[in-house]
Design an enzyme around this catalytic site. Sequence first.
Site, mmCIF file in Angstrom:
data_model
loop_
_atom_site.group_PDB
_atom_site.id
_atom_site.type_symbol
_atom_site.label_atom_id
_atom_site.label_comp_id
_atom_site.label_asym_id
_atom_site.label_seq_id
_atom_site.Cartn_x
_atom_site.Cartn_y
_atom_site.Cartn_z
ATOM 1 C CG ASP A 1 26.660 2.392 -28.413
ATOM 2 O OD1 ASP A 1 26.165 1.771 -29.359
ATOM 3 O OD2 ASP A 1 27.386 1.853 -27.551
ATOM 4 C CE LYS B 1 26.100 -3.285 -22.204
ATOM 5 N NZ LYS B 1 25.093 -3.209 -23.275
ATOM 6 C CG ASN B 2 29.759 -0.260 -23.933
ATOM 7 O OD1 ASN B 2 29.109 -1.296 -23.785
ATOM 8 N ND2 ASN B 2 29.344 0.735 -24.693
ATOM 9 N NE ARG C 1 21.423 -6.783 -23.614
ATOM 10 C CZ ARG C 1 21.877 -6.795 -24.876
ATOM 11 N NH1 ARG C 1 21.028 -6.667 -25.881
ATOM 12 N NH2 ARG C 1 23.167 -6.923 -25.124
ATOM 13 C CB CYS D 1 21.589 -5.191 -29.984
ATOM 14 S SG CYS D 1 21.200 -4.683 -28.309
ATOM 15 N NE ARG E 1 26.741 -5.702 -32.767
ATOM 16 C CZ ARG E 1 26.457 -5.338 -31.511
ATOM 17 N NH1 ARG E 1 27.136 -4.383 -30.941
ATOM 18 N NH2 ARG E 1 25.504 -5.926 -30.843
#
Length: 417
Positions: free
Chosen positions: A305, A23-24, A397, A117, A122
């Site tokens: 993560d 995903k990232n 997600r 999130c 951030r």
Amino acid sequence: MAARIIINGGEKLCGEVSISGSKNSSLPILAAVLLARSECVLENVPHLWDIRSMYFLLRTLGARVEEYGDAIRIMPPAIMHHEAPYELVKTMRASFLVLGPLLARLKKARVSLPGGCLIGSRPVDLHLKGLEQLGANIKLKEGYAEAETSGLKGNRIYLESPSVGATENLMMAASLAEGKTFIENAAREPEITDLADFLNAMGAKVKNAGQDLKEIEGVDHLDGVHYKIIPDRVEAGTFAMAIAATGGEAVLKNANAGHLKAMIVKLQEMGVKIESDNKNIYIKSPEKKKGVEVKSQPYPGFPTDLQPQMMSLTTICSGTSVITETIFENRFMHVGELRRMGAEIDVKGNIAVIKGVEALNGASVMASDIRAGAALVVAGLAAKSETKISRIYHIDRGYEDIEKKFSSLGAKIKRTQ
């Protein structure tokens, strides 16, 4: 009624499971497609809500996006819109990554400040400062970053912290800037290297992608390319810790152990046996595991993560474990839910001290973000009796078909309304 995941825990996870594409990696690469002047085809793209949100944003900007299986065909628009609206960007921080490509292609962009999130502050100031050093004039107005330039020019940029998003935005913008750009104290994650490989496949000149000093020499244009996304190291790590938590034995297929060295070291300290080749990771866990000390750090350190999932695992390890979170100030939001399941966790500031218990007990719990939700799944799989997890849209997600994949390993897990 909202969907829930229900787990009847205590089953050892055994067999094999395939890890999805990252995903990232997919999100910044999808943004980078805007830099191309011809069609791109991407393979191994995961089916996730965040990915679909990025598709919708690309379509809003004028691109044509077609899905077939695990591959995506994207045709960048001949006439591209320059605004990424609040309604899209608020749901996913990665949408902000279109700022650099839009500036590089159109010399102007209007992108909403991001949401995502709620795991801590951030800010995007490193993105904006870096783009300004490349020649952009940026104003913050009514919740938007409004940027324009007469032409981006290479420069030497120092990041105050190794921000992944800022590194990605600057790499993309610099690929079409005039001259050379050097990014100091840049992020080094595998997803950064994947983005650099994609850019280079299109014709960019990015060097030292895996180092903290990156060099990008701008080119006149970038062309479309056929490219395969790397495996998702966070999904692989989540499954590895779930297998360990249940005392199971399984193989993670399409997983890169080289991206997970920090986590593998900690699992081995616990007593978990791990072997790997270029494409698979074999895991065999003992019933009893030892407590460990873990500190989240930028890559190649232990990933933030995977910190919540590691905490779930340590709750049933013998002795005391200590977890220090150095990246996000609010990334212990899962602690209260784990306590509901019988975990003994004491938090002081950014340090959590976990006293291992014999077993966790099932309970009704709630996901507060993507990885906290994954941590509750890990805990539920290891716990006695039934665990009900609500607000699972967070989990969706970041994890593709999570209940189907765990079911294939023998877990008693299902999704219900």
